[in-house]
Scaffold this motif. Sequence first.
Motif, PDB file in Angstrom:
ATOM      1  N   PHE A  31       1.121  -1.713  -0.045  1.00  0.00           N
ATOM      2  CA  PHE A  31       0.008   0.121   0.036  1.00  0.00           C
ATOM      3  C   PHE A  31       0.958   1.836  -0.050  1.00  0.00           C
ATOM      4  N   VAL A  32       0.663   2.391  -0.630  1.00  0.00           N
ATOM      5  CA  VAL A  32       1.364   3.099  -1.207  1.00  0.00           C
ATOM      6  C   VAL A  32       0.532   4.238   0.418  1.00  0.00           C
ATOM      7  N   LEU A  33       1.991   5.443   1.384  1.00  0.00           N
ATOM      8  CA  LEU A  33       1.853   6.226   2.054  1.00  0.00           C
ATOM      9  C   LEU A  33       2.004   7.869   1.174  1.00  0.00           C
ATOM     10  N   PRO A  34       1.922   8.681   1.975  1.00  0.00           N
ATOM     11  CA  PRO A  34       2.015   9.478   1.781  1.00  0.00           C
ATOM     12  C   PRO A  34       3.546   9.935   1.478  1.00  0.00           C
ATOM     13  N   GLU A  35       4.320   8.909   2.185  1.00  0.00           N
ATOM     14  CA  GLU A  35       6.182   9.335   1.907  1.00  0.00           C
ATOM     15  C   GLU A  35       6.815   8.891   0.729  1.00  0.00           C
ATOM     16  N   ASP A  36       5.964   7.627   0.237  1.00  0.00           N
ATOM     17  CA  ASP A  36       5.950   7.129  -1.482  1.00  0.00           C
ATOM     18  C   ASP A  36       6.295   8.805  -1.699  1.00  0.00           C
ATOM     19  N   ILE A  37       4.696   8.643  -2.321  1.00  0.00           N
ATOM     20  CA  ILE A  37       4.146   9.975  -3.118  1.00  0.00           C
ATOM     21  C   ILE A  37       5.762  11.102  -3.408  1.00  0.00           C
ATOM     22  N   LYS A  38       6.128  11.510  -1.791  1.00  0.00           N
ATOM     23  CA  LYS A  38       6.505  12.573  -1.294  1.00  0.00           C
ATOM     24  C   LYS A  38       8.764  12.138  -1.413  1.00  0.00           C
ATOM     25  N   ALA A  39       8.650  10.671  -1.651  1.00  0.00           N
ATOM     26  CA  ALA A  39      10.028  10.507  -2.293  1.00  0.00           C
ATOM     27  C   ALA A  39      10.257  10.539  -3.489  1.00  0.00           C
ATOM     28  N   VAL A  40       8.641  10.433  -4.447  1.00  0.00           N
ATOM     29  CA  VAL A  40       9.908  10.185  -6.335  1.00  0.00           C
ATOM     30  C   VAL A  40       9.120  11.545  -6.765  1.00  0.00           C
ATOM     31  N   ALA A  41       8.594  12.513  -5.866  1.00  0.00           N
ATOM     32  CA  ALA A  41       8.046  13.979  -6.258  1.00  0.00           C
ATOM     33  C   ALA A  41       9.006  14.431  -7.113  1.00  0.00           C
ATOM     34  N   PRO A  42      10.629  14.589  -7.101  1.00  0.00           N
ATOM     35  CA  PRO A  42      11.189  15.655  -7.282  1.00  0.00           C
ATOM     36  C   PRO A  42      11.656  15.012  -8.247  1.00  0.00           C
ATOM     37  N   ALA A  43      12.087  13.684  -8.730  1.00  0.00           N
ATOM     38  CA  ALA A  43      12.758  12.902 -10.004  1.00  0.00           C
ATOM     39  C   ALA A  43      11.305  12.825 -11.104  1.00  0.00           C
ATOM     40  N   VAL A  44      10.030  13.405 -10.532  1.00  0.00           N
ATOM     41  CA  VAL A  44       8.931  13.322 -11.303  1.00  0.00           C
ATOM     42  C   VAL A  44       8.439  14.635 -12.318  1.00  0.00           C
ATOM     43  N   LEU A  45       9.049  15.456 -10.951  1.00  0.00           N
ATOM     44  CA  LEU A  45       8.820  16.484 -11.183  1.00  0.00           C
ATOM     45  C   LEU A  45       9.975  18.094 -11.779  1.00  0.00           C
ATOM     46  N   ARG A  46      11.268  17.860 -11.906  1.00  0.00           N
ATOM     47  CA  ARG A  46      11.970  18.516 -11.377  1.00  0.00           C
ATOM     48  C   ARG A  46      11.967  18.791 -13.051  1.00  0.00           C
ATOM     49  N   HIS A  47      12.348  18.095 -14.036  1.00  0.00           N
ATOM     50  CA  HIS A  47      12.274  18.448 -15.488  1.00  0.00           C
ATOM     51  C   HIS A  47      11.021  18.638 -16.129  1.00  0.00           C
ATOM     52  N   ARG A  48      10.121  18.765 -15.971  1.00  0.00           N
ATOM     53  CA  ARG A  48       8.834  19.553 -15.899  1.00  0.00           C
ATOM     54  C   ARG A  48       8.394  20.661 -16.070  1.00  0.00           C
ATOM     55  N   LEU A  49       8.889  20.986 -14.536  1.00  0.00           N
ATOM     56  CA  LEU A  49       9.243  22.502 -14.736  1.00  0.00           C
ATOM     57  C   LEU A  49       9.643  23.527 -15.413  1.00  0.00           C
ATOM     58  N   VAL A  50       9.167  24.563 -15.511  1.00  0.00           N
ATOM     59  CA  VAL A  50       9.567  25.338 -16.701  1.00  0.00           C
ATOM     60  C   VAL A  50       9.957  26.468 -15.705  1.00  0.00           C
ATOM     61  N   LEU A  51      11.573  27.387 -15.475  1.00  0.00           N
ATOM     62  CA  LEU A  51      11.408  28.100 -14.854  1.00  0.00           C
ATOM     63  C   LEU A  51      11.534  29.449 -15.547  1.00  0.00           C
ATOM     64  N   SER A  52      11.407  30.655 -14.561  1.00  0.00           N
ATOM     65  CA  SER A  52      11.122  32.034 -15.308  1.00  0.00           C
ATOM     66  C   SER A  52      12.858  32.467 -15.610  1.00  0.00           C
ATOM     67  N   TYR A  53      13.406  33.549 -16.165  1.00  0.00           N
ATOM     68  CA  TYR A  53      14.329  34.145 -15.941  1.00  0.00           C
ATOM     69  C   TYR A  53      14.660  34.333 -14.269  1.00  0.00           C
ATOM     70  N   GLU A  54      13.576  34.942 -13.708  1.00  0.00           N
ATOM     71  CA  GLU A  54      13.257  35.169 -12.201  1.00  0.00           C
ATOM     72  C   GLU A  54      14.250  34.592 -11.273  1.00  0.00           C
ATOM     73  N   ALA A  55      14.048  33.091 -11.350  1.00  0.00           N
ATOM     74  CA  ALA A  55      14.688  31.533 -10.506  1.00  0.00           C
ATOM     75  C   ALA A  55      16.335  31.336 -10.644  1.00  0.00           C
ATOM     76  N   GLU A  56      16.575  32.285 -12.006  1.00  0.00           N
ATOM     77  CA  GLU A  56      17.617  31.857 -12.768  1.00  0.00           C
ATOM     78  C   GLU A  56      18.697  33.265 -11.630  1.00  0.00           C
ATOM     79  N   ALA A  57      17.761  34.308 -12.034  1.00  0.00           N
ATOM     80  CA  ALA A  57      18.215  35.451 -11.585  1.00  0.00           C
ATOM     81  C   ALA A  57      19.112  35.496  -9.543  1.00  0.00           C
ATOM     82  N   ASP A  58      17.673  34.359  -9.450  1.00  0.00           N
ATOM     83  CA  ASP A  58      17.403  34.127  -7.564  1.00  0.00           C
ATOM     84  C   ASP A  58      18.486  32.746  -7.094  1.00  0.00           C
TER      85      ASP A  58
END
Length: 337
Positions: free
Chosen positions: A292-319
Amino acid sequence: MDQSKWEQASLILADARKELALRIVGQETMISGLLMALIAGGHALLEGVPGLAKTLAVKSLAELTGLSFKRIQFTPDLLPADVTGTLIWDQKSLAFSVRRGPVFANIILADEINRAPAKVQSALLEAMEEKQVTIGETTLSLPEPFFVLATQNPIEHEGTYPLPEAELDRFLLKLVLRYPSREEEQRIVLRSGNGPSNEHSFIASDGSVSIKPVLKNDALSLLRDTADEVRLDDALVGYIVALVAASRPVEKTKRGNRDDFYRYISFGASPRASIALYRCSKIQALFNGRDFVLPEDIKAVAPAVLRHRLVLSYEAEADNVDADTLINRILSLVPLP
């Protein structure tokens, strides 16, 4: 869940990790991510500086499965036909025939994928999503299963081409590799040195130690069936959807005080991210010995699933704000079910 099936799946996973450890020292996150992509039937993007065993890991995974393997070295002068194949004129039949490219294999290593221009990278779009390739007027199915495991170097930007968002979204996971610890690096040196090794098995720098194919078709099918049977509560499905929705910028007038991080995101994750979180959280629970899945399982895989799907703004690069920082912020804001 059938207990004998569960125990068999656990043994297969343990054997797979043991075999990979014969060549790869440490890098547990990469190994878990590759196994997760394999079980989920998705593609993976490996990012790390040279010398962290990215290519060796993919080759070893291919041997572990016994599947056909092809390596494509992406270079600036590569053409789409060098990947997918092309039409050639047959003088005997006086007709064009299809010459298949290296993409027609079960596991494709797209080495340094960001060194080829966008038109070559785009040659993989149809293959990654629809598991087929169109050459001229002929559409050919790719072998089943089909995986693209791509590598890229994050520190060199000269002579590289950023991957288009449409292609990034087709990767199930993006795995970021870190430097090994001092103890792990010492083991790497001992294994790859010219003299005798203190390790139980000597491993040459070319990875010549043989690996048993413990993840052949039957074993892989069993792991997939077992992962499918892992239970995921409807409330957690709602949590997954809420996490992905929280990655999408909202209108400025609708933002609250806590939504200041949205200025760093130009575009959020697509529904593919929700599907990936759903599939990967089940496999993460399997890795942790639960049905069975716990919230911790979802949190554990979230970075690998999401990091390449976020298009960051120029402000993110500046900061100097990266995707992982924003994902951690989203995880802290979305309430648990």
